[in-house]
Motif scaffolding. Sequence first.
Motif, short mmCIF file in Angstrom:
data_model
loop_
_atom_site.label_atom_id
_atom_site.label_comp_id
_atom_site.label_asym_id
_atom_site.label_seq_id
_atom_site.Cartn_x
_atom_site.Cartn_y
_atom_site.Cartn_z
N LYS A 1 -7.99 8.63 -9.78
CA LYS A 1 -6.88 9.41 -10.26
C LYS A 1 -6.63 8.98 -11.55
N LYS A 2 -6.41 10.19 -12.32
CA LYS A 2 -6.23 10.19 -13.86
C LYS A 2 -4.81 9.85 -14.14
N PRO B 1 -12.80 13.10 -10.75
CA PRO B 1 -11.49 12.75 -10.53
C PRO B 1 -10.67 13.99 -10.45
N THR B 2 -9.41 13.34 -10.27
CA THR B 2 -8.29 14.11 -10.00
C THR B 2 -7.13 13.93 -10.74
N THR B 3 -6.11 15.05 -11.04
CA THR B 3 -4.74 14.57 -11.82
C THR B 3 -3.72 14.54 -10.96
N GLN B 4 -3.72 15.38 -9.71
CA GLN B 4 -2.68 15.49 -8.89
C GLN B 4 -2.79 15.80 -7.59
N VAL B 5 -3.70 16.75 -7.38
CA VAL B 5 -3.96 17.25 -5.92
C VAL B 5 -5.33 16.80 -5.51
N ALA C 1 -2.74 5.63 -11.90
CA ALA C 1 -4.03 5.91 -12.41
C ALA C 1 -4.82 4.80 -12.01
N GLY C 2 -5.95 5.13 -11.74
CA GLY C 2 -7.11 4.07 -11.01
C GLY C 2 -7.93 4.67 -10.22
N SER C 3 -8.85 3.93 -9.48
CA SER C 3 -9.85 4.02 -8.37
C SER C 3 -9.22 3.69 -7.32
N TYR C 4 -9.61 4.43 -6.26
CA TYR C 4 -9.03 4.69 -4.75
C TYR C 4 -10.25 4.83 -3.65
N LEU C 5 -9.94 4.37 -2.70
CA LEU C 5 -10.81 4.56 -1.38
C LEU C 5 -10.24 5.55 -0.45
N LEU C 6 -10.75 6.67 0.01
CA LEU C 6 -10.07 7.44 1.17
C LEU C 6 -11.10 7.14 2.40
N VAL C 7 -10.31 6.95 3.45
CA VAL C 7 -10.82 6.66 4.69
C VAL C 7 -10.20 7.67 5.51
N SER C 8 -11.00 8.31 6.49
CA SER C 8 -10.80 9.21 7.30
C SER C 8 -11.32 9.00 8.98
N GLU C 9 -10.67 8.93 9.86
CA GLU C 9 -11.31 8.71 11.33
C GLU C 9 -10.86 10.16 11.85
N THR C 10 -11.97 10.65 12.40
CA THR C 10 -11.86 11.66 13.48
C THR C 10 -11.25 11.42 14.72
#
Length: 321
Positions: free
Chosen positions: A320-321, A252-256, A299-308
Amino acid sequence: MKNFLLNTIVFLVFLTKVQACVPTITSPRMNVFSQNSILFCDNDDTEVLSTQLYDSYQWYKQEWAAVPPGTPNPNPWIAIQGANSQTLTINGTDDLLYYFKVVVVQGACSAESQVILADGYNFGLPYLIANFEPGTFQSLGNNNFNVCNGASVVLENGFDQVYGLHTWYKCIPVGIPPVPGDPCIIPNENGDTYTATTTGFYGFWACTSYCPNICLFLDLPNFIQLNFGEWLFCSLSNPEFDSNSIKLYPNPTTQVLFVGNQSDNQKTLLKIMDMSGKVVFSISDYHYGEPIDLSTLEAGSYLLVSETEEGKILRNKFVKK
């Protein structure tokens, strides 16, 4: 012995006459929803009350009153003028929320029936309820939903206790009432519910069970649009999702948050979505290894999607905490 037999016969004849002088009101739709009551379909609807065959009859009515249970009805019983036959026809205009009974005479016997109530209308406008599997849908507003492939949506008439025969549609029908051969009609689906698994614009036409001559169409604004596909948010609830498809740290991350490696040195389209599938952050020219400021995210759960740039899609979850 003869006197005993004679007295027994007289008693049995008397008992038979007494039993025969116990009137019971019946009607075609009595007791369908509650004991000793009937419901009208509309103002013009009629119902025939009937009792057994007697020498004479007098029907009575009493207006319903809103009184606590066990409290006598203050309204009087009124003899219905001219209601002196074996049957009585009541209607939804004049007799709604009235009690009825009949007093009969058979020889020397006089008795009255049970009390029945014309209780109201068996009617309600149809409405559509959609039951989604958790985590498999995304609302777009105005009854429009994206749904994950492989999921199902159970559609039902909210007044299923009133309506019987249904015609289910998957697009705007050709005409109403249902037109045979209409390509929008879903074949062999006539029940209160329908399970949708493919894209369509869903609704129904339905006829009431209690009042078979009353049929209504679910207006088009109340239809529901379901779009089945491989939506990005579907990965949030997919147990086979590969959580190592792209590197995220710290997690998890708090900011960055850092995505990928500095050595990748490649531009990419990057999106971050919350658990409902809503895009909360996006950038079109992100360079792998650059810090992403998430201080404004809740704060919560997220999905990151990256398209090259080559069109390859990489994903990962983070907290995210």
